[in-house]
Structure formats: C-alpha cells, structure tokens
Write a protein that holds these residues in place. Structure first.
Motif, short mmCIF file in Angstrom:
data_model
loop_
_atom_site.label_atom_id
_atom_site.label_comp_id
_atom_site.label_asym_id
_atom_site.label_seq_id
_atom_site.Cartn_x
_atom_site.Cartn_y
_atom_site.Cartn_z
N VAL A 197 0.83 -1.20 0.00
CA VAL A 197 0.00 0.00 0.00
C VAL A 197 0.87 1.25 0.00
N VAL A 198 1.86 1.28 0.89
CA VAL A 198 2.72 2.46 1.00
C VAL A 198 3.62 2.61 -0.23
N ALA A 199 4.25 1.51 -0.64
CA ALA A 199 5.19 1.58 -1.76
C ALA A 199 4.48 1.91 -3.07
N LEU A 200 3.43 1.16 -3.38
CA LEU A 200 2.70 1.42 -4.63
C LEU A 200 1.97 2.75 -4.57
N GLY A 201 1.48 3.09 -3.38
CA GLY A 201 0.80 4.37 -3.25
C GLY A 201 1.72 5.54 -3.56
N ILE A 202 2.93 5.51 -3.02
CA ILE A 202 3.86 6.62 -3.25
C ILE A 202 4.37 6.62 -4.69
N VAL A 203 4.81 5.46 -5.16
CA VAL A 203 5.35 5.39 -6.53
C VAL A 203 4.27 5.70 -7.55
N GLY A 204 3.09 5.10 -7.38
CA GLY A 204 2.01 5.32 -8.33
C GLY A 204 1.51 6.76 -8.32
N THR A 205 1.41 7.36 -7.14
CA THR A 205 0.95 8.75 -7.05
C THR A 205 1.96 9.69 -7.69
N CYS A 206 3.24 9.47 -7.42
CA CYS A 206 4.27 10.33 -8.03
C CYS A 206 4.27 10.19 -9.54
N ALA A 207 4.10 8.96 -10.04
CA ALA A 207 4.07 8.76 -11.49
C ALA A 207 2.85 9.43 -12.12
N ALA A 208 1.70 9.27 -11.46
CA ALA A 208 0.49 9.92 -11.97
C ALA A 208 0.60 11.43 -11.90
N GLY A 209 1.21 11.93 -10.82
CA GLY A 209 1.39 13.38 -10.69
C GLY A 209 2.28 13.94 -11.77
N ARG A 210 3.32 13.18 -12.13
CA ARG A 210 4.20 13.62 -13.20
C ARG A 210 3.42 13.70 -14.53
N ALA A 211 2.58 12.69 -14.76
CA ALA A 211 1.79 12.67 -15.99
C ALA A 211 0.77 13.81 -16.02
N ALA A 269 -9.09 -4.40 14.21
CA ALA A 269 -8.38 -4.75 12.98
C ALA A 269 -7.96 -3.50 12.22
N ALA A 270 -8.86 -2.53 12.13
CA ALA A 270 -8.57 -1.31 11.39
C ALA A 270 -7.42 -0.52 12.02
N VAL A 271 -7.43 -0.41 13.34
CA VAL A 271 -6.41 0.39 14.02
C VAL A 271 -5.03 -0.25 13.89
N VAL A 272 -4.94 -1.57 14.04
CA VAL A 272 -3.65 -2.24 13.96
C VAL A 272 -3.05 -2.07 12.56
N VAL A 273 -3.86 -2.26 11.53
CA VAL A 273 -3.36 -2.09 10.16
C VAL A 273 -2.94 -0.65 9.91
N LYS A 274 -3.71 0.29 10.42
CA LYS A 274 -3.37 1.69 10.23
C LYS A 274 -2.05 2.02 10.93
N LEU A 275 -1.84 1.51 12.14
CA LEU A 275 -0.60 1.76 12.85
C LEU A 275 0.59 1.11 12.14
N ALA A 276 0.34 0.00 11.47
CA ALA A 276 1.41 -0.61 10.66
C ALA A 276 1.80 0.32 9.53
N ARG A 277 0.83 1.01 8.96
CA ARG A 277 1.15 2.01 7.92
C ARG A 277 1.92 3.18 8.52
N VAL A 278 1.56 3.58 9.73
CA VAL A 278 2.29 4.66 10.40
C VAL A 278 3.76 4.28 10.58
N LEU A 279 4.01 3.00 10.92
CA LEU A 279 5.39 2.54 11.10
C LEU A 279 6.21 2.72 9.83
N MET A 280 5.56 2.64 8.68
CA MET A 280 6.26 2.81 7.40
C MET A 280 6.76 4.24 7.20
N LEU A 281 6.32 5.16 8.06
CA LEU A 281 6.79 6.54 7.95
C LEU A 281 8.31 6.62 8.09
N ALA A 282 8.87 5.80 8.99
CA ALA A 282 10.32 5.86 9.24
C ALA A 282 11.14 5.51 8.00
#
Length: 349
Positions: A118-132, A229-242
């Motif tokens: 989610v984090v990797a594809l979200g960032i790469v895909g958003t940046c690619a779409a933004g460039r386009a 379930a929602a909170v744990v997954v969301k906090l896992a995404r927060v961990l990807m901030l580092a």
C-alpha cells in the motif's frame, strides 16, 4: 500591529532554522507559541465534542482561516516558525509510542506485505500519476506520502525532510481532509456491496483511509472486530513513515551534493531516530498505560500546534492556484491505495 507580509514571515522562519539559543530567542518565540496554545485548546475542545474530527486537520484549517481573515501580528512569526519545525519533529517522534511491534507482527505475513505494498505502490504510483498530470514534484510527493501513510502527519513529516513550499503542504493537507472524509462514507458502503466480512472491512479501512481518526470512525461504525483490525493495520502504515523518511533524506542529500552545496542534511533525520526509539521503548512493555496516554496527549498537542503554524503560513491567493490537477491526483492516489489494500486483504484472508 499590522499583519506580517510573506517576506517578513520567510525572514523570521530563516532565523528560526538555526538552533534556539539564549533567552532573547525564547522571548521572541513566546507570542507565536501563545497563539499556537490557544488554537490547540480550541481544536481539542472540538475534538472532545466530535471525536471523529482530527485535531490536526482542524488546527491547520484554523491557521489558514485566521491568517487570511484577521491576520496575525509579525511578532508571532518566530514562534510559529519554531512550532512548524521543532514541535512538529518532537510530535512525530512521540508518535512512535503508539506502536507495538508485536501487534503488527500478529497481522501475519500476508497483511504485513499488504501494508508495505500500500505504502510503496501508493507513493510510486501517485508520483508517477502526478508527473503525468503535470503536478509539481514537491506537491505530488507530499500528496503521495499523506495518502499512502498517515495523512496530515505524514505530509508535515515529509516536509520536514524535503522542505517544500508552505502552499504545497497546505494543499496536500486540505486534500487529505476532503478525500479522507469521503472515505468515511465510501468504505463501509463499498464493503457491504462487495460482501466483505466485518473483519475484512476493518482491515480494508485501516489499509486505505488516510487519517487515524478517520480510521477509528469507520472501524467504530462497522462494529464487532472491525475497530481493532482497522487500528492495527493503520498503525502498521504509520510505522512505514520511518523508512520512507530515510529514503527521502537520502534523496535530499544526493540533491544537495549534486548542486555543490557545502552542507548536507543528515542521512537519517534525528526525529526519525527518535520515532524508532519510541517504538522500541513501547514494544518493551516497560511503560504503564498512564504514561502512554500522557504521551499520546502530548503528541496530539505538539502536532496540532505545528499544523496550526503551517496553516498560518498559507495565503488565500496561493490556495487559489491549486487548480484541478492536484484534485485529480488525489483521486488517483485514493484509488491506488484503496485497490491495493482491498486486493491484499482479499488475498490474505
């Protein structure tokens, strides 16, 4: 005293870029910090009355509204600059105390890989779409981080590493508000149409919605095991901030070297190390619940003060220049993150 001009605000901000030394610098910061304290108090009261409203988002909107109506005195600028840099980084570091690694590991390999995707594809895909779409590089990066990781806090943390324009920060946060709020209604409805179980819907909410407060709102509305379930997954995404901030810091360092600068930003910003240290400390289990609750309140106060300060740096004329392209990019980013999360949840469960 007349409101400050953008030029004076930039001069004040540059003075605060160096470490604060001496009582004189502290005295100059006090008026702006007093404005921040008043704004934070108001946002916390509103959050208490309406728990689904994020104090961070209210704070930045309050700053934008205030600076574009009555204006703030020039004497407030040093304190606002201090809040938007130093208090922000301290708040991001304290955010690590909300994460327990064992909770994230308990999700299993499939869901952990889903979070990474989610984090990797979200960032790469958003940046690619933004460039386009022709969205400026700084703005598309902030949108990508905010939508893929943890909303306003991720936008501001990324700005702390790459030092984007204040208008780009504000527009990215505004888009988080609009699209994250829309997801509060869209995810439960779509989960019902798709026939997802309560737990699957909660996992999808945590993997796709931008702000923590928005995830809690959806998880609570779904009921059953969805909230946990929602909170744990969301906090896992927060961990990807580092790791994302480390990569951004590395890129920023390469950029400054290519330009021939004599000084370079650190490879790993100090507040990122603080964030990881807080995660490790929380995971040990040595902290009692009162300490964790107090740290969460402090983190909310610090980040809300920083968001208010960021909002105060944005002029209405700059926001009018945002245009339809960032809006289109925000929609694309939301779809990338939501579809990646949904695919991962369906495969993993």
């Amino acid at each position: 005293m007349p409101p400050s001009s953008p030029a004076s605000a930039k001069r004040s901000a540059s003075r605060l870029a160096a470490p604060v030394r001496g009582s004189g610098a502290v005295g100059r910061a006090l008026p702006g910090l007093a404005w921040c304290a008043a704004a934070v108090g108001l946002t916390l009261v509103l959050h208490h009355l309406v728990p689904t409203v994020s104090p961070l988002l209210v704070a930045v909107l309050l700053g934008v509204l205030l600076t574009n109506t009555v204006g703030l005195p020039a004497v407030a600028q040093p304190g606002l600059a201090f809040a938007s840099k130093r208090l922000l980084r301290l708040g991001v570091a304290l955010l690590g105390l909300q994460l327990v690694l064992s909770d994230i590991v308990s999700l299993g390999v499939g869901l952990c890989l889903t979070v990474v995707a989610v984090v990797a594809l979200g960032i790469v895909g958003t940046c690619a779409a933004g460039r386009a779409l022709g969205v400026p590089a700084g703005q598309r990066l902030l949108i990508a981080c905010g939508f893929s990781i943890c909303g306003a806090a991720a936008v501001a943390a990324a700005d702390g590493v790459v030092d984007s324009d204040e208008e780009d920060v504000a527009s990215a946060i505004a888009l988080v508000v609009v699209f994250g709020t829309a997801m509060i209604a869209a995810v439960p409805l779509a989960a019902t149409v798709l026939g997802l179980s309560t737990e699957q819907a909660g996992l999808w909410a945590g993997g796709s919605i931008h702000e923590v407060a928005q995830v809690v709102a959806v998880g609570g509305a779904l009921g059953g095991s969805a909230l946990a379930a929602a909170v744990v997954v969301k906090l896992a995404r927060v961990l990807m901030l580092a790791p994302v901030l480390v990569v951004l810091g590395w890129r920023q360092r390469r950029t400054t070297r290519a330009r021939g600068a004599t000084s370079h930003p650190p490879l790993v910003p100090l507040f990122v190390l603080g964030f990881l240290g807080m995660v490790a400390l929380r995971t040990t289990g040595v902290l009692g619940q009162p300490v964790i609750d107090a740290a969460q309140t402090a983190q909310t106060v610090l980040l809300s003060a920083a968001m208010f300060a960021l909002g105060c740096s944005v002029r209405r004329s700059a926001l009018r220049k945002v245009g339809p392209r960032p809006l289109a990019l925000a929609l694309v980013s939301t779809l990338i993150v939501a579809l990646t999360a949904l695919t991962g949840v369906l495969v993993s469960t």
